[in-house]
Motif scaffolding. Structure first.
Motif, short mmCIF file in Angstrom:
data_model
loop_
_atom_site.label_atom_id
_atom_site.label_comp_id
_atom_site.label_asym_id
_atom_site.label_seq_id
_atom_site.Cartn_x
_atom_site.Cartn_y
_atom_site.Cartn_z
N GLN A 44 0.85 -1.18 0.00
CA GLN A 44 0.00 0.00 0.00
C GLN A 44 0.89 1.23 0.00
N ARG A 45 0.30 2.42 -0.10
CA ARG A 45 1.04 3.66 -0.01
C ARG A 45 0.09 4.74 0.49
N PHE A 46 0.66 5.73 1.24
CA PHE A 46 -0.10 6.89 1.68
C PHE A 46 0.07 8.00 0.65
N VAL A 47 -1.01 8.71 0.36
CA VAL A 47 -0.94 9.78 -0.63
C VAL A 47 -1.71 11.00 -0.14
N MET A 48 -1.35 12.17 -0.69
CA MET A 48 -2.04 13.40 -0.34
C MET A 48 -3.41 13.50 -1.01
N ASP A 49 -3.58 12.83 -2.15
CA ASP A 49 -4.88 12.82 -2.81
C ASP A 49 -5.05 11.51 -3.56
N LYS A 50 -5.98 10.67 -3.12
CA LYS A 50 -6.18 9.39 -3.79
C LYS A 50 -7.23 9.47 -4.89
N SER A 51 -8.13 10.46 -4.84
CA SER A 51 -9.19 10.53 -5.84
C SER A 51 -8.63 10.72 -7.24
N GLY A 52 -7.65 11.61 -7.39
CA GLY A 52 -7.06 11.83 -8.70
C GLY A 52 -6.23 10.66 -9.17
N VAL A 53 -5.52 10.04 -8.24
CA VAL A 53 -4.68 8.89 -8.58
C VAL A 53 -5.52 7.72 -9.09
N LEU A 54 -6.69 7.52 -8.50
CA LEU A 54 -7.53 6.37 -8.83
C LEU A 54 -8.57 6.66 -9.90
N ASP A 55 -8.53 7.85 -10.47
CA ASP A 55 -9.44 8.19 -11.56
C ASP A 55 -8.82 7.73 -12.87
N PRO A 56 -9.40 6.71 -13.55
CA PRO A 56 -8.80 6.17 -14.79
C PRO A 56 -8.64 7.21 -15.89
N ASP A 57 -9.40 8.30 -15.80
CA ASP A 57 -9.30 9.35 -16.81
C ASP A 57 -8.27 10.42 -16.43
N ARG A 58 -7.64 10.26 -15.27
CA ARG A 58 -6.67 11.25 -14.80
C ARG A 58 -5.35 10.59 -14.43
N MET A 59 -5.39 9.76 -13.37
CA MET A 59 -4.22 9.00 -12.90
C MET A 59 -3.06 9.89 -12.45
N TYR A 60 -3.36 10.95 -11.74
CA TYR A 60 -2.36 11.72 -11.00
C TYR A 60 -3.10 12.57 -9.98
N PRO A 61 -2.46 12.95 -8.87
CA PRO A 61 -3.18 13.61 -7.77
C PRO A 61 -3.77 14.95 -8.17
N ALA A 62 -4.94 15.24 -7.62
CA ALA A 62 -5.60 16.52 -7.84
C ALA A 62 -5.29 17.42 -6.64
N LEU A 63 -4.14 18.05 -6.68
CA LEU A 63 -3.70 18.94 -5.60
C LEU A 63 -3.96 20.38 -6.02
N ALA A 64 -4.83 21.05 -5.29
CA ALA A 64 -5.21 22.41 -5.65
C ALA A 64 -4.03 23.36 -5.51
N GLU A 65 -3.89 24.26 -6.49
CA GLU A 65 -2.85 25.27 -6.40
C GLU A 65 -3.21 26.25 -5.30
N ARG A 66 -2.24 26.59 -4.49
CA ARG A 66 -2.50 27.47 -3.35
C ARG A 66 -2.12 28.92 -3.68
N ALA A 67 -2.81 29.84 -3.03
CA ALA A 67 -2.51 31.26 -3.22
C ALA A 67 -1.14 31.58 -2.66
N ASP A 68 -0.52 32.64 -3.17
CA ASP A 68 0.82 33.00 -2.74
C ASP A 68 0.90 33.32 -1.25
N ASP A 69 -0.20 33.76 -0.65
CA ASP A 69 -0.16 34.11 0.77
C ASP A 69 -0.59 32.94 1.67
#
Length: 375
Positions: A66-91
């Motif tokens: 197994q593995r721990f991840v910051m976002d599993k929804s994006g990783v396990l989406d067959p149409d995406r297959m990479y984490p959906a990490l929201a871009e954060r504001a500069d502040d």
């Protein structure tokens, strides 16, 4: 000159887990979709079909369950297959900062040290979410630490290289207390759509507090010596830096595969293992430490077969239960953080005088080893 010691370690573990079963299901769904889209080209022999993965294949190839991840929804989406990490504001604090601060606070609590006493923060990781300002300086501010901070990158060896840098500064007297932080968002630079490597990485952050021996308030490990080695190789590479190339004349980003983790696994296995084994044995010989004096090997957690090979070479025999602990099955490969996770979880049982080696190795090629003694 002062004696540097490790007086605290901390591990931040994401709350999301991807099991091999979940990963295989998502990957195979992706493969089926791609094969259906390319059915004509596959039938004409112009395109190779994507083969299925399996739980048995993953465990056999790596020892990972197994593995721990910051976002599993994006990783396990067959149409995406990479984490959906929201871009954060500069502040807003960076993702790596949030991860790193959690690990740092755990290390500080273990050592009984207030963050204000820290005068050096090194953020050592295989990838950084931005080029500047340094992640280490943001972590320094978030903790309320003093002194200074800087980032460094030696891929999977970043933690041990960072420990050497911090230990040398503590030893010379230029700093009193240092935090080496390893926030690794490996899921973001892994190509989850590649069967040969889609199972390798997980996310985590570790922190190691290094201070003068006379200042340590609780249990600690003396850092007897450190040793680092680099030798250039292209066999492990990642082009996804801050210099993002575009397709000529289009302005569009190129295919993600060129930007992610790439490895020639067979060459790495063949070339790295002798380098690492020789490095550790040479380091021990320089310090007059015989293999039978070594109580523990905390190795980089990349592959169980690799670690078993190195342990056997260094000890001159098959390691006994607990002598060379693996955390791969739970965390997967977490790049620079792996050896520190192993140290954090499997060091409390050692008794005064016991010797051990923390060693990490990877792209570069790079190898870093830290010889420690339980005080």
């Amino acid at each position: 000159m002062f004696t540097p010691v490790i007086s605290g370690t901390g591990v931040f573990t994401p709350d999301q887990v991807v099991t091999n079963a979940e990963l295989v299901e998502a990957f195979n769904a992706y493969a089926d979709k791609q094969n259906a889209l390319n059915a004509e080209a596959i039938a004409a022999g112009e395109v190779e079909p994507i083969g299925h993965s399996s739980e048995e294949f993953i465990v056999s190839a790596s020892g990972i369950k197994q593995r721990f991840v910051m976002d599993k929804s994006g990783v396990l989406d067959p149409d995406r297959m990479y984490p959906a990490l929201a871009e954060r504001a500069d502040d807003a604090p960076g993702i790596m900062t949030d991860m790193g601060v959690d690990a740092c606070r755990k290390a500080l609590a273990q050592a009984g040290v207030d963050a204000s006493e820290v005068d050096l923060v090194i953020c050592a990781a295989s990838n950084h979410e931005r080029a500047y300002p340094a992640i280490a300086v943001e972590i320094q501010q978030a903790l309320g630490a003093g002194g200074f901070g800087f980032d460094m990158n030696v891929a999977c060896s970043s933690a041990t290289f960072g420990i050497q840098a911090a230990a040398d500064m503590v030893r010379s007297g230029s700093v009193k207390k240092a935090l080496v932080v390893n926030p690794e968002i490996c899921s973001a630079h892994l190509e989850w759509r590649d069967r040969d490597c889609h199972f390798i990485f997980g996310d985590v952050a570790t922190a190691t507090l290094i201070e003068r021996k006379e200042d340590a308030q609780g249990d600690h490990f003396e850092i007897l010596s450190t040793r680092c080695l680099t030798q250039f190789s292209n066999n492990i590479r990642n082009n996804n830096g801050f210099l993002r190339r575009t397709r000529e004349g289009t302005g569009a980003l190129p295919d993600r595969r060129d930007m992610q983790f790439m490895q020639n696994g067979r060459k790495v296995f063949k070339e790295v293992l002798p380098i690492v084994s020789k490095h550790i044995l040479g380091h021990m010989a320089e310090e007059g430490v015989a293999p039978d004096q070594l109580k523990r090997l905390w190795l980089h957690q990349a592959n169980k077969t690799m670690n078993d090979f190195i342990g056997k070479k260094v000890l001159g025999r098959v390691p006994e239960e607990g002598e060379q602990p693996n955390i791969l099955q739970d965390y997967a490969n977490t790049s620079s953080a792996g050896s520190i996770i192993a140290f954090d979880k499997y060091s409390a049982d050692l008794t005064p005088g016991d010797l051990g080696v923390i060693c990490s190795f990877g792209a570069g090629y790079s190898v870093g080893s830290v010889l420690v003694k339980r005080a």
